[in-house]
Design an enzyme around this catalytic site. Structure first.
Site, mmCIF file in Angstrom:
data_model
loop_
_atom_site.group_PDB
_atom_site.id
_atom_site.type_symbol
_atom_site.label_atom_id
_atom_site.label_comp_id
_atom_site.label_asym_id
_atom_site.label_seq_id
_atom_site.Cartn_x
_atom_site.Cartn_y
_atom_site.Cartn_z
ATOM 1 N N CYS A 218 4.879 -10.316 7.700
ATOM 2 C CA CYS A 218 4.830 -10.008 9.136
ATOM 3 C C CYS A 218 3.664 -10.809 9.695
ATOM 4 O O CYS A 218 2.949 -11.499 8.982
ATOM 5 C CB CYS A 218 4.679 -8.503 9.369
ATOM 6 N N ILE B 190 -8.981 -6.272 5.204
ATOM 7 C CA ILE B 190 -7.708 -5.715 4.718
ATOM 8 C C ILE B 190 -6.583 -6.734 4.799
ATOM 9 O O ILE B 190 -5.865 -6.955 3.819
ATOM 10 C CB ILE B 190 -7.314 -4.436 5.518
ATOM 11 N N ARG C 298 6.354 -0.164 19.804
ATOM 12 C CA ARG C 298 6.545 0.350 18.441
ATOM 13 C C ARG C 298 5.547 1.467 18.154
ATOM 14 O O ARG C 298 5.812 2.341 17.342
ATOM 15 C CB ARG C 298 6.312 -0.776 17.423
ATOM 16 N N VAL D 100 4.717 -5.751 -1.684
ATOM 17 C CA VAL D 100 4.880 -4.347 -2.112
ATOM 18 C C VAL D 100 4.849 -4.245 -3.631
ATOM 19 O O VAL D 100 5.423 -3.325 -4.220
ATOM 20 C CB VAL D 100 6.194 -3.754 -1.540
ATOM 21 N N ASP D 101 4.139 -5.181 -4.255
ATOM 22 C CA ASP D 101 4.075 -5.199 -5.723
ATOM 23 C C ASP D 101 3.496 -3.916 -6.320
ATOM 24 O O ASP D 101 3.920 -3.466 -7.389
ATOM 25 C CB ASP D 101 3.261 -6.416 -6.203
ATOM 26 N N ASP E 113 -6.843 -0.987 11.864
ATOM 27 C CA ASP E 113 -5.980 -0.830 13.047
ATOM 28 C C ASP E 113 -6.771 -0.684 14.342
ATOM 29 O O ASP E 113 -6.173 -0.614 15.414
ATOM 30 C CB ASP E 113 -5.061 0.380 12.875
ATOM 31 N N LYS F 182 2.061 7.937 14.460
ATOM 32 C CA LYS F 182 3.168 7.106 13.955
ATOM 33 C C LYS F 182 3.090 6.989 12.439
ATOM 34 O O LYS F 182 4.075 7.171 11.728
ATOM 35 C CB LYS F 182 3.095 5.714 14.579
ATOM 36 N N ASN F 183 1.879 6.715 11.921
ATOM 37 C CA ASN F 183 1.743 6.416 10.489
ATOM 38 C C ASN F 183 1.711 7.646 9.604
ATOM 39 O O ASN F 183 1.652 7.532 8.386
ATOM 40 C CB ASN F 183 0.518 5.522 10.252
ATOM 41 N N ARG G 192 1.730 -9.082 3.050
ATOM 42 C CA ARG G 192 1.989 -7.638 2.858
ATOM 43 C C ARG G 192 3.012 -7.380 1.746
ATOM 44 O O ARG G 192 4.063 -6.799 1.944
ATOM 45 C CB ARG G 192 2.405 -7.011 4.178
HETATM 46 C C1 EPZ Z 1 -0.511 0.906 6.441
HETATM 47 O O1 EPZ Z 1 0.148 -0.295 6.126
HETATM 48 C C2 EPZ Z 1 -0.314 1.113 7.936
HETATM 49 N N1 EPZ Z 1 1.114 1.253 8.216
HETATM 50 C C3 EPZ Z 1 -0.903 -0.083 8.693
HETATM 51 O O2 EPZ Z 1 -0.769 0.184 10.090
HETATM 52 C C4 EPZ Z 1 -2.385 -0.182 8.347
HETATM 53 O O3 EPZ Z 1 -2.936 -1.318 8.993
HETATM 54 C C5 EPZ Z 1 -2.552 -0.316 6.836
HETATM 55 O O4 EPZ Z 1 -1.912 0.795 6.176
HETATM 56 C C6 EPZ Z 1 -4.014 -0.344 6.411
HETATM 57 O O5 EPZ Z 1 -4.645 0.820 6.817
HETATM 58 C C7 EPZ Z 1 1.728 2.445 7.956
HETATM 59 O O6 EPZ Z 1 1.118 3.381 7.477
HETATM 60 C C8 EPZ Z 1 3.183 2.535 8.279
HETATM 61 P P1 EPZ Z 1 -1.625 -1.277 2.760
HETATM 62 P P2 EPZ Z 1 0.414 -0.685 4.580
HETATM 63 O O7 EPZ Z 1 -0.552 -1.179 1.726
HETATM 64 O O8 EPZ Z 1 0.555 0.539 3.766
HETATM 65 C C9 EPZ Z 1 -2.206 -5.255 0.219
HETATM 66 C C10 EPZ Z 1 -0.142 -0.265 12.285
HETATM 67 O O9 EPZ Z 1 -0.599 -1.044 13.104
HETATM 68 N N2 EPZ Z 1 -1.101 -4.760 -0.614
HETATM 69 O O10 EPZ Z 1 -2.672 -0.211 2.800
HETATM 70 O O11 EPZ Z 1 1.500 -1.695 4.556
HETATM 71 C C11 EPZ Z 1 -1.766 -5.582 1.638
HETATM 72 O O12 EPZ Z 1 -1.267 -6.906 1.699
HETATM 73 C C12 EPZ Z 1 0.060 -0.704 10.856
HETATM 74 O O13 EPZ Z 1 0.177 0.928 12.534
HETATM 75 C C13 EPZ Z 1 -0.671 -5.520 -1.694
HETATM 76 O O14 EPZ Z 1 -1.178 -6.610 -1.963
HETATM 77 O O15 EPZ Z 1 -0.956 -1.381 4.189
HETATM 78 C C14 EPZ Z 1 -3.051 -5.420 2.422
HETATM 79 O O16 EPZ Z 1 -3.809 -6.609 2.309
HETATM 80 C C15 EPZ Z 1 -0.305 -2.166 10.671
HETATM 81 N N3 EPZ Z 1 0.351 -5.045 -2.465
HETATM 82 C C16 EPZ Z 1 -3.780 -4.292 1.680
HETATM 83 O O17 EPZ Z 1 -3.175 -4.233 0.378
HETATM 84 C C17 EPZ Z 1 0.964 -3.834 -2.205
HETATM 85 O O18 EPZ Z 1 1.884 -3.450 -2.966
HETATM 86 C C18 EPZ Z 1 -3.650 -2.917 2.330
HETATM 87 O O19 EPZ Z 1 -2.293 -2.738 2.641
HETATM 88 C C19 EPZ Z 1 0.510 -3.078 -1.106
HETATM 89 C C20 EPZ Z 1 -0.527 -3.551 -0.331
#
Ligand code: EPZ
Length: 420
Positions: A116, A330, A400, A123-124, A308, A22-23, A121
């Site tokens: 969520c 995380i 999902r 996106v900064d 995950d 999926k990812n 989460r």
């Molecule tokens: C990806 O999410 C995956 N989703 C998640 O899988 C997975 O848990 C996660 O990576 C960590 O491995 C997809 O790939 C679609 P991150 P993502 O940005 O990219 C913080 C599942 O179950 N952060 O690596 O959204 C964030 O809050 C899902 O399949 C910021 O602060 O995760 C988190 O604490 C759940 N600012 C950490 O970084 C940002 O701009 C890692 O988040 C981006 C992230």
């Protein structure tokens, strides 16, 4: 609202075929926006999140064709670079259209995903990187409004490892003017799969899979055909289910190469795991011990233990011998499955981002509620080993990310069925 009814106590035995990741599929579907030519993807899992992404792309003007696991996308008529709130709020990964739309159209209007269950989460980092590449970005009425004549290559550093942040910035950079270097890049295999697809489309990328990715911008990308990599989290989930149930299973269509941290922990718990490999084939065989030993873990970015897989390991630790300490580094709120597991009789104490799990002799079936995708998987594992029946509510979360989960579990000997 569908529910899943599980009768516990059956060992899992037999074979199951894993689906595409999926990812990996989610960012790769967005890569189609970067070219006017057709992108054909195979081994695409049939999941709700994939359907949502295809709908999001189609409302932008992308022509989408889907035959089972084969998806062909044609973005030549792309005329609406907008990702509306109604669609983004159901799937945060929609943010992955931002980079490609900016690169292809020079503009994008993408709803902020909002939080969520597992955390805020933000996106900064996505926005910070795109701004560094010359984009004008504003947030207006909950939307990111971004514009850029042509993005410029830049040296980017993310404050933390972000998987979709790395993917968004890599897709933005492939059509930028000059070289982009992403420092502190995510090393996840799904990032590598995206890079491989982009390179097949004519992008110039090196270093994917390491924490420094270099991208030389090109003027345009062409179409390609790409096979989505296997889903390592689905694979790890079934390995945990078999480990907890005391059975022996063989998973095909997958690879052990991306699961070292998970396989190490399952072997520490007493499982016997081996892989069968041939040029065109790989399978993982797991034989569970009569009683699992508790294993402690700490989640962290790849190649460390994946967040995950945290809920699934909490579930197996509830019935293992001994005590385990689980640290979630995380996400700030990814222990919601703990209170549901406690309804089944698990002995878990939460202290901030640390869970202390004391193995108990047995769990007893009850009605529990799924709160997010991977928590649902943890509850299924617990339901498979609990005495009696477990009813899991809100399993739309499951649909999902796990393709045909009842069929695959039933084929492995579980007694599980969907009830409305
Ligand atoms: C990806 O999410 C995956 N989703 C998640 O899988 C997975 O848990 C996660 O990576 C960590 O491995 C997809 O790939 C679609 P991150 P993502 O940005 O990219 C913080 C599942 O179950 N952060 O690596 O959204 C964030 O809050 C899902 O399949 C910021 O602060 O995760 C988190 O604490 C759940 N600012 C950490 O970084 C940002 O701009 C890692 O988040 C981006 C992230």
């Amino acid at each position: 609202m569908d529910k899943l009814l599980i009768e516990g106590g059956h060992r899992l035995n037999g074979e199951a075929e894993m689906s595409g990741a999926k990812n990996a599929a989610l960012p790769i579907l967005c890569a189609a926006l970067l070219t006017r030519e057709a992108l054909t993807l195979t081994n695409v899992p049939q999941l709700n999140d994939i359907g949502t992404m295809l709908k999001l792309l189609a409302q932008m003007g992308v022509r989408v064709q889907r035959e089972g696991q084969v998806v062909t996308l044609d973005a030549s008529a792309l005329d609406k670079p907008v990702a509306p709130y109604e669609m983004v709020k159901t799937m945060r990964a929609s943010i992955l259209v931002l980079g490609p739309l900016l690169a292809r159209c020079g503009e994008a209007r993408v709803s902020l995903p909002g939080g969520c269950a597992i955390g805020a989460r933000p996106v900064d980092q996505h926005i910070k990187g795109l701004t560094a590449m010359g984009a004008d970005t504003e947030v207006e009425q909950g939307y990111i409004v971004a514009r850029a004549q042509r993005l410029k290559g830049a040296r980017l550093f993310t404050d933390m490892v972000t998987v979709t942040g790395t993917e968004n910035l890599m897709m933005a950079a492939v059509l930028a003017d000059g070289e982009t270097v992403i420092e502190n890049a995510a090393r996840e295999p799904e990032v590598v799969d995206l890079a491989n697809c982009l390179v097949a489309m004519g992008a110039r990328i090196s270093g994917a899979g390491t924490d420094v990715i270099r991208i030389q911008g090109v003027d345009r990308l062409h179409g390609a055909t790409h096979r989505i990599m296997p889903d390592r989290i689905e694979t790890g989930t079934y390995l945990c289910a078999a480990a907890a149930s005391g059975g022996e299973i063989r998973l095909t269509g997958t690879s052990a190469g991306y699961l070292d941290a998970v396989i190490d922990k399952l072997m520490d718990a007493g499982c016997d795991i081996r892989t069968e490999k041939s040029p065109s084939f790989e399978a993982i065989v797991l034989k569970a011990p009569d009683k699992l030993k508790a294993v402690s873990l700490r989640t962290a970015p790849y190649p460390a233990f994946p967040t995950d897989m945290q809920a699934q390991f909490m579930a197996i630790n509830t019935v293992a011998e001994g005590a385990a300490v689980i640290r979630e580094t995380i996400f700030e709120n990814r222990f919601m499955h703990a209170v549901e597991l406690a309804r089944l009789g698990a002995d878990i104490r939460i202290d901030g981002n640390t869970a202390f799990v004391q193995g108990v002799a047995a769990l007893n079936g009850a009605t529990v509620m799924a709160t997010d995708l991977r928590a649902s998987a943890g509850l299924i594992i617990a339901g498979l080993v609990a005495r009696g029946e477990t009813l899991i509510e809100r399993i739309y979360h499951l649909d999902r990310g796990y393709e045909r989960i009842e069929q695959k579990l039933t084929a492995l000997g579980a007694t599980v069925r969907r009830v409305s």
